[in-house]
Write a protein that holds these residues in place. Sequence first.
Motif, PDB file in Angstrom:
ATOM      1  N   GLN A  66       0.833  -1.199   0.000  1.00 36.82           N
ATOM      2  CA  GLN A  66       0.000   0.000   0.000  1.00 36.82           C
ATOM      3  C   GLN A  66       0.870   1.251   0.000  1.00 36.82           C
ATOM      4  OE1 GLN A  66      -3.627   0.978   2.620  1.00 36.82           O
ATOM      5  NE2 GLN A  66      -1.887   1.804   3.752  1.00 36.82           N
ATOM      6  N   ASP A  67       1.859   1.289   0.841  1.00 35.79           N
ATOM      7  CA  ASP A  67       2.683   2.484   0.989  1.00 35.79           C
ATOM      8  C   ASP A  67       3.705   2.637  -0.137  1.00 35.79           C
ATOM      9  OD1 ASP A  67       1.409   2.995   3.492  1.00 35.79           O
ATOM     10  OD2 ASP A  67       2.692   1.463   4.373  1.00 35.79           O
ATOM     11  N   THR A  68       4.200   1.525  -0.660  1.00 37.15           N
ATOM     12  CA  THR A  68       5.258   1.576  -1.658  1.00 37.15           C
ATOM     13  C   THR A  68       4.733   1.710  -3.087  1.00 37.15           C
ATOM     14  OG1 THR A  68       6.621   0.202  -0.230  1.00 37.15           O
ATOM     15  CG2 THR A  68       7.277   0.355  -2.535  1.00 37.15           C
ATOM     16  N   TRP A  69       3.710   0.920  -3.422  1.00 36.77           N
ATOM     17  CA  TRP A  69       3.259   0.869  -4.804  1.00 36.77           C
ATOM     18  C   TRP A  69       1.953   1.608  -5.050  1.00 36.77           C
ATOM     19  CZ3 TRP A  69       7.217  -0.423  -7.399  1.00 36.77           C
ATOM     20  CH2 TRP A  69       8.127  -1.350  -6.892  1.00 36.77           C
ATOM     21  N   MET A  70       1.058   1.611  -4.105  1.00 39.11           N
ATOM     22  CA  MET A  70      -0.261   2.200  -4.334  1.00 39.11           C
ATOM     23  C   MET A  70      -0.329   3.675  -3.951  1.00 39.11           C
ATOM     24  SD  MET A  70      -2.421  -0.959  -2.858  1.00 39.11           S
ATOM     25  CE  MET A  70      -1.998  -2.611  -3.329  1.00 39.11           C
ATOM     26  N   TYR A  71       0.308   4.016  -2.838  1.00 36.44           N
ATOM     27  CA  TYR A  71       0.229   5.383  -2.322  1.00 36.44           C
ATOM     28  C   TYR A  71       0.733   6.436  -3.311  1.00 36.44           C
ATOM     29  CZ  TYR A  71       0.785   9.389   0.734  1.00 36.44           C
ATOM     30  OH  TYR A  71       0.715  10.635   1.264  1.00 36.44           O
ATOM     31  N   PRO A  72       1.877   6.243  -3.981  1.00 37.34           N
ATOM     32  CA  PRO A  72       2.355   7.297  -4.886  1.00 37.34           C
ATOM     33  C   PRO A  72       1.353   7.666  -5.988  1.00 37.34           C
ATOM     34  CG  PRO A  72       4.119   5.766  -4.433  1.00 37.34           C
ATOM     35  CD  PRO A  72       2.864   5.160  -3.859  1.00 37.34           C
ATOM     36  N   SER A  73       0.709   6.677  -6.591  1.00 40.24           N
ATOM     37  CA  SER A  73      -0.273   6.972  -7.641  1.00 40.24           C
ATOM     38  C   SER A  73      -1.486   7.688  -7.080  1.00 40.24           C
ATOM     39  CB  SER A  73      -0.724   5.680  -8.325  1.00 40.24           C
ATOM     40  OG  SER A  73       0.367   5.051  -8.934  1.00 40.24           O
ATOM     41  N   ILE A  74      -1.930   7.226  -5.938  1.00 43.74           N
ATOM     42  CA  ILE A  74      -3.090   7.860  -5.310  1.00 43.74           C
ATOM     43  C   ILE A  74      -2.736   9.282  -4.875  1.00 43.74           C
ATOM     44  CG2 ILE A  74      -4.592   7.771  -3.268  1.00 43.74           C
ATOM     45  CD1 ILE A  74      -5.363   5.833  -5.519  1.00 43.74           C
ATOM     46  N   GLY A  75      -1.552   9.456  -4.286  1.00 46.47           N
ATOM     47  CA  GLY A  75      -1.132  10.774  -3.820  1.00 46.47           C
ATOM     48  C   GLY A  75      -1.014  11.790  -4.936  1.00 46.47           C
ATOM     49  N   LEU A  76      -0.591  11.335  -6.099  1.00 45.68           N
ATOM     50  CA  LEU A  76      -0.411  12.231  -7.233  1.00 45.68           C
ATOM     51  C   LEU A  76      -1.745  12.731  -7.780  1.00 45.68           C
ATOM     52  CD1 LEU A  76       1.579  13.535  -9.213  1.00 45.68           C
ATOM     53  CD2 LEU A  76       1.438  11.442 -10.588  1.00 45.68           C
ATOM     54  N   PHE A  77      -2.708  11.835  -7.901  1.00 41.88           N
ATOM     55  CA  PHE A  77      -3.971  12.190  -8.544  1.00 41.88           C
ATOM     56  C   PHE A  77      -5.135  12.426  -7.584  1.00 41.88           C
ATOM     57  CE2 PHE A  77      -1.679   9.683 -11.790  1.00 41.88           C
ATOM     58  CZ  PHE A  77      -1.568  10.674 -12.752  1.00 41.88           C
TER      59      PHE A  77
END
Length: 88
Positions: A43-54
């Motif tokens: 969640q923190d490594t792979w999913m969070y960056p995409s969610i945080g950006l958009f």
Amino acid sequence: MFYLLSAFPSLHEAPGHFGGVSPGGLSNGGSGQDYWGHVFWDQDTWMYPSIGLFYPQLARAVLQYRVRTVDGAKDNAEKQGYKVQDSL
């Protein structure tokens, strides 16, 4: 992105009930069920960056989930024999 977003609460819902994103779908569950509430580093490594950006509102829900559950994580770590340090 569709499948990732489908695991998050609606942007119109209060994020207080968000239980994290698990590799197996819903991470909720009691003892002996599902992932016992575990949410993995994915969640923190792979999913969070995409969610945080958009979707910064959803990224906030991820962070709030981690803050809300830190005491339980510390308790579990101590039960496993790890030394837990106080937060900054």
